[in-house]
Write a protein that holds these residues in place. Structure first.
Motif, PDB file in Angstrom:
ATOM      1  N   HIS A   1      -4.154  -2.395   5.122  1.00  0.00           N
ATOM      2  CA  HIS A   1      -3.961  -1.098   5.770  1.00  0.00           C
ATOM      3  C   HIS A   1      -2.810  -0.317   5.141  1.00  0.00           C
ATOM      4  O   HIS A   1      -1.888  -0.883   4.552  1.00  0.00           O
ATOM      5  CB  HIS A   1      -3.612  -1.279   7.264  1.00  0.00           C
ATOM      6  CG  HIS A   1      -4.727  -1.794   8.099  1.00  0.00           C
ATOM      7  ND1 HIS A   1      -5.055  -3.139   8.169  1.00  0.00           N
ATOM      8  CD2 HIS A   1      -5.598  -1.144   8.941  1.00  0.00           C
ATOM      9  CE1 HIS A   1      -6.064  -3.304   9.001  1.00  0.00           C
ATOM     10  NE2 HIS A   1      -6.420  -2.111   9.474  1.00  0.00           N
ATOM     11  N   LEU A   2      -2.866   0.998   5.326  1.00  0.00           N
ATOM     12  CA  LEU A   2      -1.688   1.846   5.192  1.00  0.00           C
ATOM     13  C   LEU A   2      -0.888   1.753   6.484  1.00  0.00           C
ATOM     14  O   LEU A   2      -1.463   1.578   7.572  1.00  0.00           O
ATOM     15  CB  LEU A   2      -2.078   3.300   4.959  1.00  0.00           C
ATOM     16  CG  LEU A   2      -2.874   3.656   3.700  1.00  0.00           C
ATOM     17  CD1 LEU A   2      -3.251   5.134   3.735  1.00  0.00           C
ATOM     18  CD2 LEU A   2      -2.098   3.324   2.445  1.00  0.00           C
TER      19      LEU A   2
ATOM     20  N   GLU B   1      -4.638   2.935   8.620  1.00  0.00           N
ATOM     21  CA  GLU B   1      -5.892   3.266   7.943  1.00  0.00           C
ATOM     22  C   GLU B   1      -6.288   2.102   7.032  1.00  0.00           C
ATOM     23  O   GLU B   1      -5.486   1.661   6.206  1.00  0.00           O
ATOM     24  CB  GLU B   1      -5.722   4.535   7.113  1.00  0.00           C
ATOM     25  CG  GLU B   1      -5.377   5.764   7.940  1.00  0.00           C
ATOM     26  CD  GLU B   1      -5.062   6.960   7.063  1.00  0.00           C
ATOM     27  OE1 GLU B   1      -5.657   7.048   5.958  1.00  0.00           O
ATOM     28  OE2 GLU B   1      -4.223   7.781   7.454  1.00  0.00           O
TER      29      GLU B   1
ATOM     30  N   GLY C   1      -4.078  10.982  -2.007  1.00  0.00           N
ATOM     31  CA  GLY C   1      -4.900   9.837  -1.662  1.00  0.00           C
ATOM     32  C   GLY C   1      -4.044   8.643  -1.291  1.00  0.00           C
ATOM     33  O   GLY C   1      -3.003   8.775  -0.675  1.00  0.00           O
ATOM     34  N   ARG C   2      -4.468   7.474  -1.687  1.00  0.00           N
ATOM     35  CA  ARG C   2      -3.769   6.243  -1.361  1.00  0.00           C
ATOM     36  C   ARG C   2      -3.656   5.379  -2.600  1.00  0.00           C
ATOM     37  O   ARG C   2      -4.322   5.630  -3.609  1.00  0.00           O
ATOM     38  CB  ARG C   2      -4.525   5.494  -0.258  1.00  0.00           C
ATOM     39  CG  ARG C   2      -5.971   5.198  -0.630  1.00  0.00           C
ATOM     40  CD  ARG C   2      -6.752   4.590   0.514  1.00  0.00           C
ATOM     41  NE  ARG C   2      -6.848   5.496   1.654  1.00  0.00           N
ATOM     42  CZ  ARG C   2      -7.514   5.238   2.756  1.00  0.00           C
ATOM     43  NH1 ARG C   2      -8.162   4.080   2.878  1.00  0.00           N
ATOM     44  NH2 ARG C   2      -7.568   6.103   3.746  1.00  0.00           N
TER      45      ARG C   2
ATOM     46  N   SER D   1      -6.293   6.031  -5.802  1.00  0.00           N
ATOM     47  CA  SER D   1      -7.576   6.672  -5.517  1.00  0.00           C
ATOM     48  C   SER D   1      -7.675   8.026  -6.188  1.00  0.00           C
ATOM     49  O   SER D   1      -8.772   8.544  -6.401  1.00  0.00           O
ATOM     50  CB  SER D   1      -7.764   6.819  -4.004  1.00  0.00           C
ATOM     51  OG  SER D   1      -6.767   7.668  -3.440  1.00  0.00           O
TER      52      SER D   1
ATOM     53  N   VAL E   1      -7.661  -0.176   4.000  1.00  0.00           N
ATOM     54  CA  VAL E   1      -7.774  -0.028   2.549  1.00  0.00           C
ATOM     55  C   VAL E   1      -8.469  -1.269   1.985  1.00  0.00           C
ATOM     56  O   VAL E   1      -8.464  -2.330   2.608  1.00  0.00           O
ATOM     57  CB  VAL E   1      -6.393   0.136   1.870  1.00  0.00           C
ATOM     58  CG1 VAL E   1      -5.682   1.373   2.350  1.00  0.00           C
ATOM     59  CG2 VAL E   1      -5.526  -1.103   2.096  1.00  0.00           C
TER      60      VAL E   1
ATOM     61  N   THR F   1       0.838  -1.192   0.000  1.00  0.00           N
ATOM     62  CA  THR F   1       0.000   0.000   0.000  1.00  0.00           C
ATOM     63  C   THR F   1       0.873   1.242   0.000  1.00  0.00           C
ATOM     64  O   THR F   1       2.032   1.222   0.446  1.00  0.00           O
ATOM     65  CB  THR F   1      -0.932   0.017   1.219  1.00  0.00           C
ATOM     66  OG1 THR F   1      -0.138  -0.042   2.428  1.00  0.00           O
ATOM     67  CG2 THR F   1      -1.884  -1.157   1.196  1.00  0.00           C
ATOM     68  N   LEU F   2       0.337   2.346  -0.487  1.00  0.00           N
ATOM     69  CA  LEU F   2       1.061   3.603  -0.607  1.00  0.00           C
ATOM     70  C   LEU F   2       0.240   4.739  -0.005  1.00  0.00           C
ATOM     71  O   LEU F   2      -0.942   4.882  -0.323  1.00  0.00           O
ATOM     72  CB  LEU F   2       1.348   3.926  -2.074  1.00  0.00           C
ATOM     73  CG  LEU F   2       2.149   2.907  -2.893  1.00  0.00           C
ATOM     74  CD1 LEU F   2       2.129   3.302  -4.361  1.00  0.00           C
ATOM     75  CD2 LEU F   2       3.575   2.809  -2.382  1.00  0.00           C
ATOM     76  N   ARG F   3       0.879   5.541   0.841  1.00  0.00           N
ATOM     77  CA  ARG F   3       0.276   6.797   1.309  1.00  0.00           C
ATOM     78  C   ARG F   3       0.809   7.906   0.417  1.00  0.00           C
ATOM     79  O   ARG F   3       2.017   8.141   0.350  1.00  0.00           O
ATOM     80  CB  ARG F   3       0.665   7.055   2.764  1.00  0.00           C
ATOM     81  CG  ARG F   3       0.008   8.308   3.356  1.00  0.00           C
ATOM     82  CD  ARG F   3       0.550   8.597   4.756  1.00  0.00           C
ATOM     83  NE  ARG F   3       0.316   7.466   5.639  1.00  0.00           N
ATOM     84  CZ  ARG F   3      -0.825   7.230   6.279  1.00  0.00           C
ATOM     85  NH1 ARG F   3      -1.833   8.060   6.116  1.00  0.00           N
ATOM     86  NH2 ARG F   3      -0.957   6.172   7.065  1.00  0.00           N
TER      87      ARG F   3
ATOM     88  N   ASP G   1       8.479   5.242   1.908  1.00  0.00           N
ATOM     89  CA  ASP G   1       8.075   6.161   2.969  1.00  0.00           C
ATOM     90  C   ASP G   1       9.182   6.204   4.008  1.00  0.00           C
ATOM     91  O   ASP G   1       9.377   5.253   4.768  1.00  0.00           O
ATOM     92  CB  ASP G   1       6.766   5.698   3.597  1.00  0.00           C
ATOM     93  CG  ASP G   1       6.175   6.703   4.573  1.00  0.00           C
ATOM     94  OD1 ASP G   1       6.942   7.258   5.378  1.00  0.00           O
ATOM     95  OD2 ASP G   1       4.948   6.924   4.542  1.00  0.00           O
TER      96      ASP G   1
ATOM     97  N   ASP H   1      -1.740  11.483  -8.227  1.00  0.00           N
ATOM     98  CA  ASP H   1      -0.613  10.899  -7.507  1.00  0.00           C
ATOM     99  C   ASP H   1       0.267  10.025  -8.383  1.00  0.00           C
ATOM    100  O   ASP H   1       1.215   9.410  -7.885  1.00  0.00           O
ATOM    101  CB  ASP H   1      -1.125  10.060  -6.328  1.00  0.00           C
ATOM    102  CG  ASP H   1      -1.593  10.900  -5.159  1.00  0.00           C
ATOM    103  OD1 ASP H   1      -0.931  11.919  -4.875  1.00  0.00           O
ATOM    104  OD2 ASP H   1      -2.609  10.544  -4.526  1.00  0.00           O
TER     105      ASP H   1
END
Length: 489
Positions: free
Chosen positions: A357-358, A346, A242-243, A262, A348, A236-238, A314, A266
Motif C-alpha cells: 500500500h501507499l 491505496e 502517480g506512484r 507508474s 499497490v 512505496t512513494l506517493r 512525505d 515523477d
C-alpha cells in the motif's frame, strides 16, 4: 563560497571532492565547467571563474565537462541548513514545482511575488527559476538517456521538456553532444525497455555512516509501506503524477537506487525525495568538525563519523506517524500505522517484494470514523485535528516550509508538545538544528556521558553544537540501543 576565489582555487588544485556541489569551476579557455574534483589537470587560476550553480554556468555559455560530469554532483548543502527564501525555492525546484506549476506556482508556495523570487535567485545563484529548472531537466534527460532504452520522444517528455526540439537543443547546448551520441557513449549496462524501471546511483559526500540511517528506517518501518529486504530499504512513494516503489542499498561510494514508477515524469521528484530521506546532500566534514569541538562528543564522532539524520519522503505521513508514536513503544506505533494502512491506504503491486500500500493521504484519514481509532481519547483528538488541518491546507508541511513558523503552528495544535514538534522539524522539515532535550533516549545518553540531563540544562549545554544539533542527536542516540520506546509528547 563561489565568491572566495582563493579558497575555490585551492579546492580545485587539490581536487577536493568535499566541495563538489558547493560551487562549479568554469574554464574561460575551453568554455567547459567542472566540479572541483575533476580529474583533469587544473587550469591556470587566471582562466578559472566560479559559479554557484550548474545553471549559472550554462547561462554564461559554458558546457558540462564530459570527464567529471558536474551535473551529477551532490546537491549543495546550503539548501539543507537554511530556511530563507532562496533555500526554500531551491528545494521546491528540486521537487519539480517549476515544471508542474511554473514560476507563479513556485512564488505562490513561497508567499512572494514572482519578481521577488526571480530577483533573489539571480542575485545569489546567477540564474533564475526557469534556468535552474532547465538545468535540472537536462540532468534528468541525461540520466534517462544513459540508463534506459526508452525512445527519445518518450524520454523527452518524461524529463519535463515541452517539445522534442527543446529537448534536443538543450542536450546539445549543455553537453555538447546530441541525445543519440550521449546514449552511444554511455557505459554498457543492462537497460530496460519496461517503462518506469530504473537503476541509478545517488552520490554523497564522504564519510557516510549507513548504520543509524538504514537501521532507524528498518526499525520503524510500517508493514506494507516499508520493508528491509536483501540488504535494501524498500518503500512505496506517493508522487505528483502517480506512484512508485524504491529500493535503496548502501555501498561504499554511492547509494544504489532502483526506482519503479507508474509515470516517468515523477523521476526528478522521486530522486529528490530519496536524497532527502537519506540526507545525502549534507556536508559531514563541516558537521563533524563542529561537533568535535565538544570534548564529550568528540569520541562519539571519531568512532563513527558521517552520521546522517534519517528523514522522510512525505512530510504529512511523518507527522501522522509522530502522533501515532506518542507515549507508546515503536512496535505499538508500527501496529497502529499498519492498521491505518490496511484500512485506508491505496493498494499497490510489488512483484519484487512485500509492499502492498501507499500510506493513506490526509484526506482519507480525515474522513475516517474517530471511534475506530484504538487510542486514548486525547490522542484521538490530536490525530483527528492534525489530519483535518493537513487535508484542508491550513497546515502545510513540505520542503517550502518556514521552520520556525511550522513549529509554532504544530505547537498550537492540541496534544502537540515540544518533542512532537521538534521531531517533525528534524525528520520531516529537515531543520538541522532541531533538538530533542525531552527525549528519554537523549536524556539517558546525556547522563551516561556526564552531560546535564534536565531539558533546560541540556539545551543550554548544546548551544555550542548549533547549527547541527539534529546531528548531535544521532550521535547521542548511538550510545545506546535506543529502541525509541515510550517517547514523550
Amino acid at each position: 563560497m563561489h565568491t572566495d576565489t582563493e579558497r575555490c582555487v585551492r579546492a580545485v588544485q587539490s581536487k577536493d571532492a568535499r566541495f563538489d556541489g558547493w560551487f562549479f569551476t568554469a574554464v574561460l579557455t575551453t568554455r567547459i565547467y567542472c566540479r572541483p574534483s575533476c580529474p583533469v589537470v587544473p587550469p591556470k587560476p587566471e582562466n578559472m571563474v566560479f559559479h554557484p550553480s550548474a545553471a549559472a554556468c550554462q547561462q554564461a555559455g559554458f558546457r558540462a565537462c564530459k570527464r567529471c560530469r558536474p551535473d551529477t554532483s551532490p546537491g549543495s548543502p546550503e539548501w539543507n541548513q537554511r530556511a530563507d527564501l532562496v533555500a526554500r525555492a531551491m528545494r521546491l525546484i528540486a521537487e519539480g514545482v517549476v515544471d508542474r506549476e511554473g514560476v507563479p506556482g513556485l512564488a505562490g508556495r513561497l508567499g512572494y511575488s514572482a519578481r521577488q523570487v526571480e530577483r533573489q535567485l539571480l542575485a545569489e545563484l546567477g540564474a533564475g527559476p526557469l534556468a535552474l529548472a532547465r538545468a535540472q531537466r537536462a540532468q534528468t534527460a541525461r540520466l534517462l538517456i544513459e540508463t534506459t532504452t526508452l525512445p527519445m520522444a518518450q524520454l523527452a517528455f518524461a524529463a519535463g521538456f515541452a517539445s522534442i526540439r527543446t529537448f534536443n537543443d538543450t542536450v546539445r547546448e549543455v553537453f555538447a553532444l546530441s541525445p543519440s551520441e550521449l546514449r552511444t557513449r554511455a557505459p554498457r549496462r543492462q537497460g530496460t525497455s519496461t517503462p518506469g524501471a530504473l537503476s541509478l546511483r545517488l552520490p554523497f559526500r564522504t564519510p557516510l555512516n549507513p548504520d543509524n540511517l538504514f537501521g532507524h528506517l528498518a526499525a520503524t518501518a510500517v508493514p506494507g509501506v516499508e520493508e528491509w529486504r536483501d540488504g535494501s530499504y524498500r518503500r512505496t512513494l506517493r508522487l505528483p503524477y502517480g506512484r512508485g516503489i524504491v529500493a535503496l542499498t548502501p555501498t561504499p561510494d554511492h547509494i544504489a537506487c532502483r526506482l519503479t514508477l507508474s509515470d516517468l515524469r515523477d523521476l526528478t521528484v522521486a530522486i529528490s525525495r530519496c536524497r532527502r530521506l537519506l540526507d545525502l546532500d549534507a556536508d559531514p566534514v563541516a558537521i563533524d568538525d563542529q561537533l568535535r569541538r565538544d570534548p564529550v562528543l568528540a569520541p562519539l564522532v571519531d568512532k563513527a563519523p558521517g552520521r546522517r539524520v534519517p528523514r522522510t519522503v512525505d512530510e504529512a505521513e511523518f507527522a501522522v506517524r509522530a502522533v501515532l508514536g506518542q507515549q507508546v513503544s515503536t512496535a505499538a506505533a508500527r501496529t497502529h500505522a499498519a492498521r491505518l494502512v490496511t484500512a485506508h491506504g491505496e493498494p499497490v503491486d510489488d512483484p519484487e517484494g512485500g509492499l502492498t500500500h501507499l500510506f493513506p493521504a490526509p484526506e482519507a484519514l480525515a474522513a475516517l470514523d474517530p471511534e475506530s481509532l484504538a487510542m486514548p481519547r486525547t490522542r484521538r483528538t490530536t490525530f483527528t485535528t492534525l489530519v483535518r488541518r493537513l487535508a484542508d491546507g491550513e497546515l502545510r508541511l513540505g520542503v517550502e516550509s518556514d521552520w520556525p513558523q511550522s513549529r509554532a503552528q504544530l505547537l498550537a495544535l492540541p496534544g502537540f508538545g515540544p518533542w512532537t514538534a521538534d521531531v517533525i522539524a528534524m525528520r520531516a522539515l529537515g531543520d538541522p538544528d532541531a533538538f530533542l532535550p525531552t527525549d528519554l533516549g537523549i536524556r539517558r545518553a546525556a547522563r551516561e556521558l556526564g552531560l546535564p540531563s534536565t531539558p533546560a540544562a541540556l539545551t543550554a549545554r548544546a548551544a555550542s553544537w548549533r547549527p547541527w544539533r539534529a546531528y548531535a542527536v544521532q550521535y547521542l542516540w548511538a550510545t545506546d540501543s535506543h529502541p525509541i520506546n515510550f517517547l514523550p509528547v
